[in-house]
Design a protein around this motif. Structure first.
Motif, PDB file in Angstrom:
ATOM      1  N   TYR B  94      37.015  12.820   2.147  1.00  0.00           N
ATOM      2  CA  TYR B  94      37.193  12.786   0.690  1.00  0.00           C
ATOM      3  C   TYR B  94      38.374  11.923   0.261  1.00  0.00           C
ATOM      4  N   GLU B 134      42.775  14.251  -2.997  1.00  0.00           N
ATOM      5  CA  GLU B 134      43.274  15.184  -1.986  1.00  0.00           C
ATOM      6  C   GLU B 134      42.180  15.428  -0.952  1.00  0.00           C
ATOM      7  N   LEU B 136      39.597  17.350   1.228  1.00  0.00           N
ATOM      8  CA  LEU B 136      38.865  18.594   0.962  1.00  0.00           C
ATOM      9  C   LEU B 136      38.170  19.047   2.234  1.00  0.00           C
ATOM     10  N   GLU B 137      38.087  20.340   2.394  1.00  0.00           N
ATOM     11  CA  GLU B 137      37.431  20.876   3.583  1.00  0.00           C
ATOM     12  C   GLU B 137      36.000  21.287   3.265  1.00  0.00           C
ATOM     13  N   VAL B 580      31.553  21.159  -2.023  1.00  0.00           N
ATOM     14  CA  VAL B 580      32.972  20.988  -1.715  1.00  0.00           C
ATOM     15  C   VAL B 580      33.766  20.735  -2.983  1.00  0.00           C
ATOM     16  N   THR B 581      33.171  19.903  -3.843  1.00  0.00           N
ATOM     17  CA  THR B 581      33.893  19.541  -5.065  1.00  0.00           C
ATOM     18  C   THR B 581      33.659  20.627  -6.107  1.00  0.00           C
ATOM     19  N   LYS B 642      38.055  19.974  -8.392  1.00  0.00           N
ATOM     20  CA  LYS B 642      38.421  19.182  -7.206  1.00  0.00           C
ATOM     21  C   LYS B 642      37.699  17.833  -7.201  1.00  0.00           C
ATOM     22  N   HIS B 643      38.411  16.791  -6.820  1.00  0.00           N
ATOM     23  CA  HIS B 643      37.868  15.438  -6.720  1.00  0.00           C
ATOM     24  C   HIS B 643      37.650  14.791  -8.087  1.00  0.00           C
TER      25      HIS B 643
END
Lengths: 139, 657, 346, 383
Positions: B94, B134, B136-137, B580-581, B642-643
């Motif tokens: 990412y 950032e 991301l897992e 994930v996002t 996220k993202h």
């Protein structure tokens, strides 16, 4: 670049329909003015009014948001949420004196490459006609 | 968050001449190399080629890059490719951002100057964003190999059997005392005229016997929480007041009951009577009796003679008035919703006189009348007389805006044809007339069946009935024959209304329970009308049968098999990747106002009481799909996507202007 | 109506799809036969505004001057006298002489809007007077517009003269504003309907008198001393029932009168049959009076054993009573307005 | 100004380390890691750099409770303001509420855009282009779109109704105020969020607009606008030839002169109301009694005071649209519960922002008390 006023247009396109529609305009080699710069978001419902206001503050002359047609949203109704938020945003920029016509929301599906090109062309010409927000050329 | 210095590598693709012929790649490369944190800025003929990817991997290792920008084609094309590339070099996938300078630049513009300037802006925006990205897992969740099927009609039965046959455990929850649903009430089925009970009963019995199916009849789902793979379900088992393990289904209790023959039978849609202890129909599964608490004298009044007659009559001592409702908790991986439909209530169309005249019947009432297991043992009699003239009225409650149902119910045309045929078979001299607007005989063998019925002498008149009034002891049915443009009045002894399919009256509550939405017609909404017709917007919950929209039996069975297959796919793998996002909440900032809960279509955010009176939103990232709507409505700025964080997008905006 | 005339609304609709609408309506017969009862509109599964189409087509006829003479006379009368009955506006409040009804200009809670027919027709004047008496008994503070009252325009709109309707509506709204009218009670369901649904920009509450009387009874402001030992059936006027969903208040009034036994006809409430008095039909004579719907309706009332056929609409009263008179049925059944029954029982 | 200069300027070196500030601080009560005392001490020990990078710098509500109680007269409010100005220079900022739209709205007003901010003026209101009185409306037209019906964060308010109320009241007093479309945000929030330049730009534009109108008196409803125009404009842009008046001051005078009258109320049961003192109106402008005098003049109203009133009043929980968090919510909930505990039916607010913040906290909660602006009550009861 020419002397003519060339507007800065910020575009927000949702990943699933409109961004794909814009890609299709490209793969079909359709032509539209280069003034627009697209920022990809997952859903038009992600577009915060603050993005629009900030864009104008930073010098954009127009903001174009494109999302999936109603009923087609990948996230069920994000596009309708966007429509509602943008209705208020339009009023807000009108009160601020930016002018409501500088913000446009259009539905473009993944299959509507030509519509995307038309929408961008039309909007760019429209903004060009309006001139810069502060009344003098920044171009 | 990584605190290490941001080191960006930018790779500009020529795409042969696809980009390079319109965009001055050299100029883009040089401009970008001036930007802060950009360690390398390169161009290459084909970035997606092996040497192209290798270039990136080598730079990551040699120059210690930790953020990568690839300016080439659409991310919809090669984002997965380059994510893999940087992952191979040890970076988080990412930490990549792509600039689309082909589809959205070189291919759509002609002027080299403008196109190049735009490309610089687009790549700058990608640089700006990538420096704020950032790592991301990716996350996977386990999927329990157990399924819940809600509703024991033909859809639920079929789905349960398929899933159970594949080796997974199934909990089948049915609200009524028996499974079977509406199909059990039908007489024959169109167009093949199989007896409904004959084809359904074996399936019902199979459900009962199947080692992988646990049948929870006379039970209701009252709470569902969790997410795909790990749903937690609460089921209320209503008390039958008869011990399931003792009841032999002999029926002595019903025989003995003081209210025998006084209670309206739901199964016979009000046309027959039953006792308080009842079995809905002879071939019910489970074949156990239930005491109807609303009509039981002992339960409502506390007294039934000296002692309850049923209790005295039962030889196996199965009657147990002490039974209490029981809450069963289940953990399942997937859910199939097969909650079925309700029949349109023809009283909403008062002009038809339904509910006013005894000889105006709904489609389902006629099914019971004509069924050999029905109240008249299959004899078609109204007030002990065989009807001479029968009129069928189509589209009652379907395709009708005046009652709010715009859709076609898809079964009425054919069931009317079938019912006309059944009358013709039993009363060959009866005069049969069908009033219709359009005949929709779209299935396999349907048009042929329609022709056959017309050959049997059934008169089809195009035009729908406007009014039914009494004429002596018969009915006068009034309509316009729209093909002739003339009024037509027909006297009838029996009118059968082709009442349509409507969403169940509790569809809203069930929808809220499962957090699945409904389409404008009121039925449950599928994820995509064509490509994902059995999925819902909530992962792990699938639709089968009329809960999703009107359907005939073949379509219901097909969809049930589809839903079963979707559920099985997830359970067979045992694991599922989640988005994930997703959105995340800064729980310290969160005011607990609940606007995110209101806006989310999936039920991902939940308000949790962390201290008495203090609520904080928690987003379940196994449910969240990452649309970002919550972060827009969050007043305090507690939610970030996220993202696609605010500052990431704002940095892009600043860079493109 | 299709059952007795050439009027077929579906054909009119079809024709308007691709032909010049004006020509269609000139060629086809039956456009004046519609009673605008809206039974078709209420039942249309696709929500087509059938009644609107009839009115629209009629307006084309009016524009072109193709109007049946009786309708032309009625329209003309409205223009001159502000009522369709060709009597001077000066005589409008004659019916109220001696009743001591106050004029709305003196200020009142409620405007009683009488309507043209109850103001001028000798038979209906009785109904208007009955309503006045009922309201007085209940101590309702009301007033009338007197000679200033003008036609509501409901029928004129249905006869296709939309221009005059708009003019009348504007004028009436001005008058209502002038007297600060907040609530109107009407005799006729037709006036009620047009005030409620067709007056744009109006800012007042409107009630049919049966609604008001029903609430007066409920509040205990009206009590009955006389018994009326009769079997009564009630005919739902189209403009009150079907079109505005007011079914219960008239029935509540009837059943509160001591002695009255209310029986329902087969076609009651939403299923009610039109009397043919609406849509300007009061001014055109039906070609074959044999099949008059009013006649069928009186027959239905007699079938259920009613001694009194009650209604609550001036047009219904006239059409139904006409059948009773011409059919020599006065011995067996009587047509009365609910207001008259209430007055009798007070 | 460096940290040392700030310490000097705000008399922070007088600090006795008594802790009255921290124990008076509403934020510190719900968030123990936030301590006004420690912030000052950090500055005294020369850790100014730490302060300007601290997220908590933006958590201070500038409510003035600490300043008003400090035995050493440390000017804590200015300490925070100056620190924030320094932090802004380094690009630091607080966490904006509502994605920062309110701040952007303020910033955008410093451009020479032709606003359409006066569309709230209805036909029944009498306003002028020039005249003796200038009504400074403030942000209400924008609040309408954000917090009004159908806005982004609809909290069930009609902010511009406050503006209409003000004009109605002024008209009744025989004043036909100037309302200008060229008015800008007063700059309060920009100043207190450390954007001194933005504040100056707005202030200059506003002073020009007021001057153009010929007005010598400026009337403010918004307490923050009032203190900004009255105190901050002169201190940053020099003395101005205008008199700034708060609406309640004017009305209290009019009441005494017998020019403000209310309708008699026939009912025996008075409506119980309680009054929330806004920080800017109360502790900062020291206008405590005027609103109460007006209320006592309204028949049928019984004012019951909350436990903490006047100088002790609790803040509405948010300032400048930054760092509105769970702490704010707790402060607001506490305040609302305090209001409910008085047994009052209505909680009266005198500041549009207080109204918004308290209504927001009420949203989705079980708090029942009705929140109303004093002007609503005045217009309702005005004879």
């Amino acid at each position: 670049m020419s002397e003519e006023f060339e507007p800065n247009i910020v575009g927000f396109a949702c990943n699933w329909c409109s961004y794909a529609g814009a890609d299709l305009a490209g793969t079909s080699r359709m032509k539209y003015p280069p003034n627009i710069r697209i920022i990809r978001v997952m859903c038009s419902g992600r577009v915060s009014p603050s993005f629009v206001l900030k864009a104008f503050q930073m010098g954009a002359d127009g903001v174009l948001i494109t999302g999936c047609h109603p009923g087609d949203c990948h996230y069920i109704a994000g596009n309708l949420k966007c429509e509602k938020t943008m209705e208020t945003t339009r009023k807000l920029i009108d009160v601020l004196g930016i002018g409501e016509e500088r913000l446009r929301l259009e539905w473009v599906s993944a299959s509507e490459g030509s519509k995307f090109a038309d929408v961008v062309t039309d909007f760019t010409n429209h903004i060009r006609g309006l001139g810069p927000i502060l009344g003098k050329s920044q171009g | 968050m990584e605190t290490a210095e941001i080191r960006i590598g930018v790779y500009i693709c020529h795409c042969g001449i696809n980009i390079a012929s319109t965009v001055d790649v050299d100029r883009v490369r040089d401009s970008i190399s001036q930007l802060p944190n950009v360690i390398v800025s390169r161009d290459f003929k084909y970035m997606c080629s092996d040497p192209g990817q290798e270039l990136v991997r080598r730079d990551i290792k040699e120059k210690g890059l930790n953020r990568i920008v690839v300016a080439s084609c659409s991310p919809r094309m090669h984002e997965p490719t380059f994510r893999m590339t940087i992952q191979q070099a040890g970076l988080n996938p990412y930490c990549l951002e792509m600039a689309n300078i082909r589809e959205q630049c070189s291919w759509v513009h002609e002027d080299r100057e403008y196109a190049t300037a735009k490309a610089v802006k687009l790549v700058s925006a990608a640089v700006a964003k990538v420096s704020l990205l950032e790592p991301l897992e990716e996350k996977e969740v386990e999927v329990r190999p157990e399924a819940l099927v809600i509703g024991g009609g033909i859809a639920g039965i079929q789905a349960s059997l398929d899933i159970a046959d594949a080796g997974f455990k199934v909990y089948l929850v049915e609200r009524e005392p028996s499974i079977g649903g509406h199909m059990a009430q039908l007489d024959k089925t169109f167009p093949t005229l199989d007896c409904s009970a004959c084809i359904l009963t074996p399936r019902m019995v199979e459900v009962e016997r199947h080692p992988n199916i646990e049948l929870l009849s006379y039970s209701e789902v009252i709470d569902v929480s969790g997410y795909i793979g790990n749903f937690h379900v609460k089921v209320r088992k209503k008390p039958r007041y008869i011990a399931m393990d003792k009841c032999t289904g002999c029926g002595m209790c019903a025989e003995a009951c003081r209210m025998k023959g006084k209670i309206i039978s739901e199964f016979d849609v009000g046309m027959g009577k039953r006792s308080v202890p009842y079995i809905p129909f002879p071939y019910a599964v489970p074949s156990k009796y239930t005491i109807d608490p609303e009509n039981c004298l002992f339960i409502t009044k506390g007294k039934c003679g000296k002692s309850p007659a049923c209790k005295d009559a039962c030889s196996s001592d199965a009657i147990d008035f002490e039974q209490k409702e029981e809450i069963v908790e289940l953990d399942v991986g997937t859910i199939v919703v097969a909650t079925g439909f309700d029949l349109f209530d023809a009283r909403e169309k008062p002009e038809y006189g339904y509910g006013l005249y005894d000889n105006v019947l709904s489609g389902l009432e006629f099914e019971r009348l004509v069924s050999s297991s029905g109240p008249t043992q299959g004899k078609i009699v109204i007030d002990d007389k065989e009807p001479r003239d029968v009129v069928f009225v189509q589209c009652v409650g379907s395709r009708d805006k005046s009652v709010g149902n715009e859709y076609c119910s898809r079964v009425c045309c054919m069931y009317t044809a079938k019912q006309a045929h059944l009358i013709h078979e039993k009363l060959p001299d009866a005069k049969l007339t069908v009033f219709y607007i359009d005949i929709r005989a779209f299935g396999k063998g349907y048009e042929e069946f329609y022709d056959r019925v017309r050959e049997e002498g059934v008169r089809y008149i195009r035009g729908n009935v406007s009014e039914i009034i009494k004429k002596g002891d018969r009915l006068l049915v009034m309509a316009e024959d729209t093909l002739l443009g003339e009024p037509v009045d027909i006297e009838a002894d029996l009118v059968v209304l082709a009442t349509g399919i409507v969403p169940r009256k509790d569809v809203k509550e069930v929808g809220n329970l499962l957090k699945i939405s409904r389409s404008p017609d009121g039925f449950f909404l599928e994820s995509h009308p064509k490509m994902r017709p059995v999925d819902t917007a909530t992962d792990g919950i699938y639709l089968a049968g009329c809960a999703q929209g009107p359907k005939d039996i073949p379509d219901t069975v097909a969809q049930a098999k589809g839903a079963a297959s979707s559920a099985m796919t997830k359970m067979a793998r045992g694991k599922v990747k989640v988005e994930v996002t997703t959105a995340s909440v800064d729980t310290f900032v969160c005011r607990g106002c609940g606007r995110c809960v209101e806006v989310c279509e999936y039920g991902a955010p939940n308000l949790e009481e962390v201290e008495p009176g203090i609520f904080v939103s928690q987003i379940n990232d196994s449910i969240c799909k990452g649309c970002g709507a919550c972060s827009v409505v969050c007043p305090s700025g507690a939610i970030s996507m996220k993202h696609f964080k605010n500052e990431q997008i704002l940095s892009q905006i600043a860079a493109v202007i | 109506m299709l059952r007795k005339s050439h009027f077929n609304i579906r054909k009119f609709i079809y024709d308007t799809f691709d032909k010049d609408a004006a020509k269609v309506v000139f060629e086809r017969e039956g456009i004046w036969d519609c009673t605008t009862c809206s039974a078709c509109l209420k039942k249309c599964p696709k929500g087509v505004d059938t009644t609107g189409i009839v009115m629209g087509l009629r307006s084309l006829m009016v524009e072109d001057g193709r109007i049946p003479p009786p309708i032309r006379d009625a329209l003309k009368s409205i223009a001159i006298h502000k009522n369709p009955w060709k009597i001077s506006a000066e005589e409008r409040s004659k019916w109220a002489e001696g009743l001591g009804v106050k004029n709305i200009s003196e200020g009142a809670d409620i405007l009683y809007y009488v309507g043209c027919t109850p103001a001028y027709d000798a038979r209906l004047q009785k109904v208007a007077r009955a309503i006045v008496e009922i309201l007085n008994r209940a101590g309702v503070d009301f007033g009338i517009l007197g000679n200033e009252e003008g036609c509501c325009g409901s029928e004129i709109r249905r006869m296709g003269d939309v221009w005059t309707f708009e003019y009348l509506a504007e004028e009436n709204i001005e008058i209502f504003k002038k007297y600060n009218v907040k609530k109107i009670v009407t005799t006729s369901p037709h006036c009620y309907n047009t005030f409620k649904n067709e007056y744009k920009g109006a800012n007042f509450e409107v009630q049919h008198y049966t609604e008001l009387v029903a609430s007066l009874i409920e509040e205990g402001r009206l009590s009955f001393t006389h018994q009326i030992d009769k079997t009564v059936t009630y005919h739902d006027p189209c403009f009150l029932g079907k079109q505005n969903g007011i079914f219960d208040p008239p029935r509540k009034v009837l059943t509160s009168i001591p002695g009255i036994k209310l029986v329902e006809m087969d076609r009651a409430r939403e299923r009610s049959l039109c009397c043919e008095g609406g849509g300007g039909r009061m001014w055109v004579e039906s070609e074959d009076s044999e099949d008059r719907l009013a006649k069928i309706r009186v027959g239905e009332a007699m079938d259920v054993g009613a001694q009194i056929l009650a209604t609550s609409c001036p047009f219904c009263l006239l059409t139904l009573e006409d059948v009773v008179k011409t059919g020599d049925l006065e011995e067996s059944i009587k047509v009365m307005d609910i207001a008259e029954l209430v007055k009798e029982a007070l | 100004m460096n940290s040392e200069a700030i310490v000097k300027e705000t008399r922070a070196y007088h600090c006795l380390e008594c802790g009255v500030c921290t124990s008076s601080c509403p934020v510190a009560r719900v968030r123990p890691s936030f301590s006004p005392r420690l912030l000052v001490e950090k500055a005294l020990f020369g850790f100014g750099d730490e302060i300007v990078r601290d997220r908590d710098l933006w958590s201070c509500l500038v409510c003035g409770r600490c300043t008003s109680r400090c035995p050493s007269n440390v000017d804590y409010l200015n300490f925070i303001k100056e620190m924030r100005i320094e932090a802004s220079k380094l690009g630091e900022k607080g966490l904006f509420s509502h994605d920062g739209i309110l701040n952007t709205i303020m910033e955008l007003q410093s451009l020479s855009l032709r606003q359409k901010r006066t569309s709230w003026i209805t036909d029944d209101l009498e306003v002028a282009d020039e005249g003796e009185w200038f009504y400074f409306v403030g942000c209400l037209p924008y609040f309408d779109l954000v917090f009004g019906e159908g806005g982004y964060c609809d909290v069930g308010l009609k902010p511009t109704e406050r503006a209409r109320n003000t004009v109605r009241i002024l008209n009744k007093m025989g004043i036909k105020p100037v309302v200008s479309n060229d008015e800008r945000c007063c700059g309060h929030d920009l100043l207190w969020n450390g954007d001194l330049e933005g504040f100056r730009r707005l202030a200059e534009l506003n002073l020009k607009t007021i001057e153009k109108s010929g007005a010598k008196k400026v009337i403010c409803l918004c307490p923050e606008g009032y203190v900004t125009l009255k105190r901050d404009y002169p201190s940053y842009l020099g003395e101005q030839d205008i008199e700034v008046v708060q609406l309640y001051q004017l009305l209290a005078d009019k009441l005494k002169e017998g020019k403000l009258n209310f309708v008699e109320n026939g009912s025996d049961n008075p409506v119980k109301v309680t009054f929330h003192d806004p920080c800017s109106l109360g502790r900062i402008a020291e206008i405590y009694e005027e609103p109460r005098e007006i209320l006592s003049g309204i028949p049928g109203i019984e004012l019951v005071e909350m436990e903490r009133n006047r100088a002790d009043a609790l803040c509405c929980g948010t300032s400048g649209w930054v760092n509105c968090s769970s702490c704010s919510k707790q402060i607001q909930t506490e305040r609302l519960k305090e209001a409910e505990a008085t047994g009052a039916d209505i909680l009266l607010v005198a500041c549009p922002k207080c109204g918004i913040h308290l209504s927001c906290a009420k949203y989705n909660s079980d708090i029942k008390i009705e929140i109303k602006d004093i002007t609503d009550l005045i217009v309702e009861k005005m004879a």
